[in-house]
Design a protein around this motif. Structure first.
Motif, short mmCIF file in Angstrom:
data_model
loop_
_atom_site.label_atom_id
_atom_site.label_comp_id
_atom_site.label_asym_id
_atom_site.label_seq_id
_atom_site.Cartn_x
_atom_site.Cartn_y
_atom_site.Cartn_z
N LEU A 1 -15.15 -9.25 -0.03
CA LEU A 1 -15.35 -9.50 1.40
C LEU A 1 -14.14 -10.23 2.00
N ASP A 2 -13.59 -11.18 1.25
CA ASP A 2 -12.42 -11.90 1.75
C ASP A 2 -11.19 -11.01 1.78
N LEU A 3 -11.10 -10.05 0.86
CA LEU A 3 -10.00 -9.09 0.90
C LEU A 3 -10.09 -8.25 2.17
N ALA A 4 -11.27 -7.76 2.47
CA ALA A 4 -11.47 -6.94 3.66
C ALA A 4 -11.18 -7.74 4.94
N ALA A 5 -11.45 -9.04 4.89
CA ALA A 5 -11.23 -9.90 6.06
C ALA A 5 -9.80 -10.41 6.15
N GLY A 6 -8.98 -10.11 5.14
CA GLY A 6 -7.59 -10.53 5.17
C GLY A 6 -7.34 -11.95 4.73
N LEU B 1 -5.78 -3.68 0.21
CA LEU B 1 -6.11 -2.75 1.29
C LEU B 1 -5.11 -1.60 1.33
N LYS B 2 -5.55 -0.44 1.76
CA LYS B 2 -4.69 0.74 1.77
C LYS B 2 -3.44 0.56 2.63
N ASN B 3 -3.57 -0.21 3.70
CA ASN B 3 -2.43 -0.38 4.61
C ASN B 3 -1.56 -1.57 4.24
N SER B 4 -1.83 -2.19 3.09
CA SER B 4 -1.03 -3.33 2.66
C SER B 4 0.26 -2.87 2.01
N PRO B 5 1.36 -3.60 2.22
CA PRO B 5 2.63 -3.27 1.54
C PRO B 5 2.48 -3.35 0.02
N LEU B 6 1.50 -4.11 -0.45
CA LEU B 6 1.28 -4.25 -1.89
C LEU B 6 0.61 -3.04 -2.51
N ALA B 7 0.21 -2.08 -1.67
CA ALA B 7 -0.44 -0.86 -2.19
C ALA B 7 0.54 0.03 -2.94
N LYS B 8 1.83 -0.26 -2.80
CA LYS B 8 2.84 0.57 -3.46
C LYS B 8 3.71 -0.26 -4.40
N LEU B 9 3.06 -1.06 -5.23
CA LEU B 9 3.78 -1.84 -6.23
C LEU B 9 4.38 -0.91 -7.29
N PRO B 10 5.45 -1.34 -7.97
CA PRO B 10 6.03 -0.50 -9.04
C PRO B 10 5.01 -0.16 -10.11
N ASP B 11 5.09 1.05 -10.61
CA ASP B 11 4.24 1.54 -11.71
C ASP B 11 2.76 1.58 -11.37
#
Length: 212
Positions: free
Chosen positions: A197-202, A124-134
């Motif tokens: 769908l499960d990603l969107a639902a968290g 998700l765009k607001n996830s901290p994982l959206a800015k992984l290295p590289d």
């Protein structure tokens, strides 16, 4: 290579070697070809709200079948049972975003490739994982496995104990089991639509998807 020289090979993607050889020996005249597809793997193949099929492979099979002057029928088959269904004669060919792995080559034959797509982590765009290295860079496990593993090592701390959704029997599932076992928690799904769908639902932190 011109389309006319690729038609037969492409349409017969993933047909069994034994089956093809036997039919060739008998001089079988192909008038109808049954094609197995999942109907749930965007952008290759998917089912629209009205029940019809769309996607790159759907467009491709129509062009190929017209060129070969044969009637083609789509048979919907869950991806996890695609190869057993082919072996059982449920259909004649597979067009379902299936990668030609060494393990699969042990039981079926593949045409020349008609797509060369990579795979990526998606969150998700607001996830901290959206800015992984590289983020945004491409790495090849076939051409430079050592280099790709080095890059994976950079993101392992961020992925520790995260839940990743993948499709069962996919190369994504194989990748996680080989390179991130013990680092992430893998949750398998029958279709990619289900893990989206499960990603969107968290319920999962990331998924692995096809990227062109």
């Amino acid at each position: 290579m011109k389309l006319s020289t690729m038609v037969c090979a492409l349409c017969m993607t993933a047909t069994l070697l034994g089956s093809v050889s036997a039919q060739a020996a008998e001089g079988k005249k192909w008038t109808t070809v049954r094609i197995g597809t999942e109907g749930a793997f965007r952008p290759f193949n998917f089912t629209k709200p009205d029940g019809t099929f769309d996607g790159f492979e759907i467009d491709l099979y129509k062009v190929l079948c017209k060129s070969m002057q044969v009637t083609c029928e789509i048979v919907v088959q869950p991806f996890t049972g695609m190869i057993p269904a082919l072996q059982a004669g449920k259909f004649d060919a597979i067009m379902s975003g299936m990668s030609a792995t060494d393990k699969r080559r042990q039981v079926i034959d593949f045409s020349v490739p008609y797509s060369n797509s990579g795979q990526t982590f998606a969150t998700l765009k607001n996830s901290p994982l959206a800015k992984l290295p590289d983020t945004g860079m491409r790495f090849s496990l076939t051409k430079d496995e050592a280099g790709a593993i080095k890059e994976l090592d950079k993101i392992k701390p961020a992925l520790q104990d995260k839940v990743i959704g993948v499709q069962t029997a996919s190369i994504a599932a194989t990748f996680l089991n080989k390179y991130l076992q013990g680092v992430v928690k893998v949750r398998e799904y029958k279709t990619t639509e289900e893990h989206d769908l499960d990603l969107a639902a968290g319920r999962v932190d990331l998924v692995i998807v096809v990227v062109n």
